[in-house]
Design an enzyme around this catalytic site. Structure first.
Site, mmCIF file in Angstrom:
data_model
loop_
_atom_site.group_PDB
_atom_site.id
_atom_site.type_symbol
_atom_site.label_atom_id
_atom_site.label_comp_id
_atom_site.label_asym_id
_atom_site.label_seq_id
_atom_site.Cartn_x
_atom_site.Cartn_y
_atom_site.Cartn_z
ATOM 1 N N GLY A 49 45.223 45.212 40.374
ATOM 2 C CA GLY A 49 45.640 46.120 39.393
ATOM 3 C C GLY A 49 46.420 47.028 40.093
ATOM 4 O O GLY A 49 46.386 47.432 41.409
ATOM 5 N N GLN A 54 51.615 54.519 41.336
ATOM 6 C CA GLN A 54 51.331 54.119 42.946
ATOM 7 C C GLN A 54 52.590 53.656 43.316
ATOM 8 O O GLN A 54 52.753 53.590 44.663
ATOM 9 C CB GLN A 54 50.421 53.004 42.927
ATOM 10 C CG GLN A 54 49.004 53.442 42.400
ATOM 11 C CD GLN A 54 47.838 52.367 42.694
ATOM 12 O OE1 GLN A 54 47.769 51.534 41.503
ATOM 13 N NE2 GLN A 54 47.253 52.048 43.814
ATOM 14 N N CYS A 103 41.322 50.651 46.885
ATOM 15 C CA CYS A 103 42.544 50.899 46.277
ATOM 16 C C CYS A 103 43.790 50.771 47.217
ATOM 17 O O CYS A 103 43.753 51.241 48.548
ATOM 18 C CB CYS A 103 42.487 52.505 45.658
ATOM 19 S SG CYS A 103 43.935 53.161 45.133
ATOM 20 N N LEU A 104 45.029 50.292 46.628
ATOM 21 C CA LEU A 104 46.119 49.948 47.285
ATOM 22 C C LEU A 104 46.690 51.421 48.002
ATOM 23 O O LEU A 104 47.443 51.490 48.973
ATOM 24 C CB LEU A 104 47.189 49.317 46.620
ATOM 25 C CG LEU A 104 46.566 47.712 46.248
ATOM 26 C CD1 LEU A 104 47.498 47.205 45.426
ATOM 27 C CD2 LEU A 104 46.424 46.911 47.684
ATOM 28 N N HIS A 145 39.451 52.503 36.755
ATOM 29 C CA HIS A 145 40.084 52.952 37.992
ATOM 30 C C HIS A 145 41.769 52.997 37.722
ATOM 31 O O HIS A 145 42.240 53.745 38.273
ATOM 32 C CB HIS A 145 39.678 51.904 39.060
ATOM 33 C CG HIS A 145 40.449 51.790 40.413
ATOM 34 N ND1 HIS A 145 39.868 52.075 41.727
ATOM 35 C CD2 HIS A 145 41.674 51.873 40.710
ATOM 36 C CE1 HIS A 145 40.582 52.133 42.399
ATOM 37 N NE2 HIS A 145 41.860 52.013 42.149
ATOM 38 N N GLU A 146 42.352 51.901 37.113
ATOM 39 C CA GLU A 146 43.765 52.078 37.114
ATOM 40 C C GLU A 146 44.238 52.969 36.383
ATOM 41 O O GLU A 146 44.969 53.966 36.509
ATOM 42 C CB GLU A 146 44.357 50.644 36.542
ATOM 43 C CG GLU A 146 43.972 49.473 37.365
ATOM 44 C CD GLU A 146 44.503 49.407 38.624
ATOM 45 O OE1 GLU A 146 45.384 50.352 39.196
ATOM 46 O OE2 GLU A 146 43.814 49.123 39.937
ATOM 47 N N HIS A 149 44.559 56.569 37.576
ATOM 48 C CA HIS A 149 45.778 56.880 38.325
ATOM 49 C C HIS A 149 46.692 57.550 37.421
ATOM 50 O O HIS A 149 47.519 58.316 37.933
ATOM 51 C CB HIS A 149 46.452 55.770 38.960
ATOM 52 C CG HIS A 149 45.936 55.104 40.097
ATOM 53 N ND1 HIS A 149 45.842 55.741 41.397
ATOM 54 C CD2 HIS A 149 45.343 53.769 40.465
ATOM 55 C CE1 HIS A 149 45.199 55.105 42.189
ATOM 56 N NE2 HIS A 149 45.105 53.916 41.777
HETATM 57 NI NI NI Z 1 43.982 52.250 42.771
#
Ligand code: NI
Length: 179
Positions: A49, A54, A103-104, A145-146, A149
């Site tokens: 995701g 991000q 998380c990236l 989670h997404e 952000h």
């Molecule tokens: Ni994330």
């Protein structure tokens, strides 16, 4: 193909609420190009995701794509690539289940987070159509989670037990359930 740089924890954009997309932006070529870049970026980083903030685009846009089968999150069902424009999330059942999240934008770490396991998402697609999707289990966790952000939140904000935040390597070594 344009893989964009994913910004990391500490970059101020990750902590700011993102703005809604306007009707004239939805369906535009610019937005399609941005989503194509997000897909390229997600694939390049091998994620499941990605939210627009991000890649330092502070707008309410996220993509999720989960390939079924064995993954670093265990055995998963399939969720084909879905683009969420201006998503709103509604908890259908507040009972929580925990998953090990990563998380990236917080690379190299894993943390155990409990979240509601049944949610309904109301969103628009890339053409501006109204859509609804109910997600359960791990998919519900990924969506929360997404979309966090988009409100300037990271998964680490939800960790209750700080002994359950760790490096990926130690997670694999000491906490991954043995087969
Ligand atoms: Ni994330």
């Amino acid at each position: 193909m344009a893989v964009r740089k994913i910004i990391r924890m500490g970059h101020p954009t990750l902590r700011r609420p993102a703005r809604r997309l306007m009707p004239n932006e939805i369906g535009s070529e610019d937005l399609r190009r941005l989503v194509a870049d997000m897909c390229d970026t997600l694939h390049d980083y091998a994620g499941i995701g990605l939210a627009a903030p991000q890649i330092d685009e502070p707008i309410r846009l996220a993509i999720i794509e989960i390939e079924g089968g064995e993954s670093r999150y265990g055995e998963l069902a399939n969720l084909p690539l879905t683009v969420f424009v201006n998503p709103e999330i509604e908890v259908m059942n507040p009972s929580c289940v925990g998953f090990w999240e990563g998380c990236l934008s917080v690379p190299g770490l894993r943390g155990f987070v409990e979240r509601p396991q049944h949610v309904r998402i109301t969103y628009q697609d890339l053409d501006g159509g109204s859509c609804q999707l109910e997600l359960k289990g791990f998919f519900a966790t990924v969506a929360q989670h997404e979309f966090d952000h988009l409100d300037g939140r990271l998964y680490i904000d939800h960790i209750d037990d700080w002994s359950l935040l760790m490096f990926e390597e130690e997670f694999q070594r000491y906490h991954l359930a043995p087969d």
